[in-house]
Design an enzyme around this catalytic site. Structure first.
Site, PDB file in Angstrom:
ATOM      1  N   HIS A   1       0.891  -1.157   0.000  1.00  0.00           N
ATOM      2  CA  HIS A   1       0.000   0.000   0.000  1.00  0.00           C
ATOM      3  C   HIS A   1       0.931   1.208   0.000  1.00  0.00           C
ATOM      4  CE1 HIS A   1      -3.105  -2.820   1.365  1.00  0.00           C
ATOM      5  NE2 HIS A   1      -2.331  -3.139   2.391  1.00  0.00           N
TER       6      HIS A   1
ATOM      7  N   GLN B   1       1.183   4.250   2.586  1.00  0.00           N
ATOM      8  CA  GLN B   1       1.561   4.001   3.981  1.00  0.00           C
ATOM      9  C   GLN B   1       3.050   4.229   4.249  1.00  0.00           C
ATOM     10  OE1 GLN B   1      -0.201   0.305   5.411  1.00  0.00           O
ATOM     11  NE2 GLN B   1      -2.187   0.855   4.565  1.00  0.00           N
TER      12      GLN B   1
ATOM     13  N   HIS C   1      -7.276  -9.507   1.609  1.00  0.00           N
ATOM     14  CA  HIS C   1      -6.769  -9.750   2.967  1.00  0.00           C
ATOM     15  C   HIS C   1      -7.644 -10.824   3.613  1.00  0.00           C
ATOM     16  CE1 HIS C   1      -5.597  -5.252   2.909  1.00  0.00           C
ATOM     17  NE2 HIS C   1      -4.445  -5.875   3.077  1.00  0.00           N
TER      18      HIS C   1
ATOM     19  N   HIS D   1      -1.989 -12.471   4.338  1.00  0.00           N
ATOM     20  CA  HIS D   1      -1.847 -12.735   5.786  1.00  0.00           C
ATOM     21  C   HIS D   1      -2.235 -14.168   6.195  1.00  0.00           C
ATOM     22  CE1 HIS D   1      -0.938  -8.549   6.194  1.00  0.00           C
ATOM     23  NE2 HIS D   1      -2.160  -8.153   5.927  1.00  0.00           N
TER      24      HIS D   1
ATOM     25  N   ASP E   1       3.584  -4.620   2.446  1.00  0.00           N
ATOM     26  CA  ASP E   1       2.356  -4.181   3.103  1.00  0.00           C
ATOM     27  C   ASP E   1       2.435  -2.742   3.632  1.00  0.00           C
ATOM     28  OD1 ASP E   1      -0.153  -4.218   4.162  1.00  0.00           O
ATOM     29  OD2 ASP E   1       0.184  -5.781   5.636  1.00  0.00           O
TER      30      ASP E   1
END
Ligand SMILES: [Zn+2]
Length: 456
Positions: free
Chosen positions: A56, A59, A233, A270, A321
């Site tokens: 992402h 982030q 996810h 995940h 991530d």
């Protein structure tokens, strides 16, 4: 056309030493030979570039900022971190997103990633209204990738709910699609955006089971593109597992397995909280798992059932991530050491308790990673592939005295970032001696944007 002679090139079975590697004008490998003449000698070992299967980009702006713990009465868990992340998501404009992503991609390339899968759910302006050009922000990510040379798979994400059966919250307004038709329009616009860059591909997916209702998920999986990877996810948080049981009467992985839709095109991010039946079910379905060990550790998520999954044929890749760590080697180590600590067993990266753990990890992360990108390559660095490689310095102290069969384990378990000489994408040096071709311009633009955002 250009021919490199290199100290070694990693082939699927072993190192090929002192080969001549010829590429065409587009950077595709046309020949790998033991004899020839070269245009350039590289005193290094070429490994296939690492595949970053979950990113992402925005982030990156907050990386490291959530480590000053101030909540005296509240647990500083994933949900507290998510609140801080939303603040960043609401503050970034298109130009800023592009400059943040470009800096991030330079750093990924410097660490040896040559492809990134952008799990992209920041779609609208800060009021939650669509941009005039609805894939504006996805196009900014493509543009950032083009500036840096990294291969990108843009994965526009469907996001609809604020939790199981709950309306979306105000601070999620930049993520939301009104309905599936609205999402498919975004996906179509994004598919047009990728045509601006020859190293771009498209994927699709939903954010998570908690962010989409059942009918919407069904339609997206059924009517989405038939040849693109699907990302979501799954089961990252215990609270999410409990909420899923309350709403659907089943755990998230169990519920998804019972839909009977999983196949090798699915990349499940995940999968931290699986029971043994779910581990078996996912491995058997051939859906692949994307592990983000540094982020999962940083957020206190938990540990994946790695060995049980591998033993049943399960395949996994790695992703950055939250961008808390951009070094693929470190991701592999964190993954391995979490498992060793939990099980008191040092042999985690093996199928039958024997073999080279370094080779196993690189092999697994590359093969499953390139599938997550939508690629179908079956072997490392072969004729017909673009020459996307990270170069390990043959003069790094331990490498210079290692037999070829010890190089991968030496890199994975004791390699340091400055053991890398550079990164080739499409046969061209994009990173050399830790610096990107466009380092100054990218960094200047990044610095300007970050000063505007004022979060650090
Ligand atoms: Zn994620």
């Amino acid at each position: 056309m250009k021919t490199y002679q290199v100290k070694g090139i990693l082939q699927q079975k072993s190192w090929l030493l002192n080969p001549f590697v010829t590429i065409d004008s587009k950077g595709k490998i046309t020949k790998i030979a033991s004899k020839g003449t070269s245009d350039e000698y590289i005193d290094g070992y070429l490994l296939p570039g690492f595949q970053n299967a979950h990113s992402h980009a925005f982030q990156y702006a907050m990386s490291g900022l959530a480590e000053i713990h101030t909540h005296h009465s509240r647990k500083d868990d994933f949900w507290a971190w998510r609140h801080a992340m939303y603040e960043v998501a609401l503050s970034v404009n298109p130009e800023q997103l592009e400059s943040i992503a470009a800096m991030l991609y330079v750093e990924m390339l410097r660490n040896g990633y040559t492809s990134v899968a952008e799990f992209h759910y920041l779609h609208h302006d800060d009021q939650g209204l669509p941009y005039a050009h609805i894939s504006e922000l996805g196009e900014r990510l493509i543009s950032a990738a083009k500036t840096t040379g990294i291969h990108i798979t843009l994965i526009p994400i469907f996001y609809q709910k604020g939790g199981f059966g709950l309306p979306a919250e105000s601070h999620q307004r930049r993520f939301l699609s009104k309905d599936v038709d609205d999402y498919f329009r975004l996906l179509e616009a994004s598919s047009a955006s990728i045509t601006h860059y020859e190293n771009a591909q498209i994927g699709f997916g939903i954010h998570s089971l908690r962010a989409a209702d059942k009918n919407s998920m069904e339609r997206i999986f059924k009517e989405g593109p038939k040849d693109a990877p699907i990302h979501l996810h799954l089961a990252e948080q215990l609270k999410e597992v409990d909420a899923c049981i309350d709403f659907y009467g089943e755990r998230p992985a169990q519920w998804l397995l019972n839909q009977g839709i999983l196949n090798e095109r699915f990349h499940l991010i995940h999968c931290t909280h699986l029971n043994p039946q779910e581990v078996k079910g996912i491995a058997t379905s051939q859906a692949q798992v994307v592990l983000c060990p540094a982020t999962e550790g940083n957020l206190g998520d938990g540990l994946f059932s790695l060995k049980a999954f591998q033993n049943q044929g399960g395949k996994w890749s790695i992703g950055t991530d939250s961008q808390i760590n951009l070094n693929p080697i470190e991701e592999l180590r964190i993954l391995d050491y979490g498992q060793r600590t939990k099980t008191h067993d040092r042999a985690q990266f093996t199928s039958e308790h024997q073999g080279d753990a370094g080779k196993f990890a690189i092999d697994m992360a590359w093969h499953s990673g390139q599938k997550a990108m939508g690629e179908k390559k079956s072997n490392f660095l072969t004729v017909g592939q673009s020459l996307d490689a990270v170069i390990l310095n043959a003069n790094a102290p331990l490498i210079s005295v290692s037999k070829p069969e010890n190089i991968l384990a030496t890199l994975v378990y004791s390699g340091q970032p400055n053991d890398l000489m550079g990164t080739l994408v499409n046969g061209q040096w994009v990173i050399k001696n830790q610096k990107h071709l466009n380092q100054e311009a990218v960094q200047t633009s990044f610095t300007k944007s970050m000063r505007q955002i004022k979060i650090r």
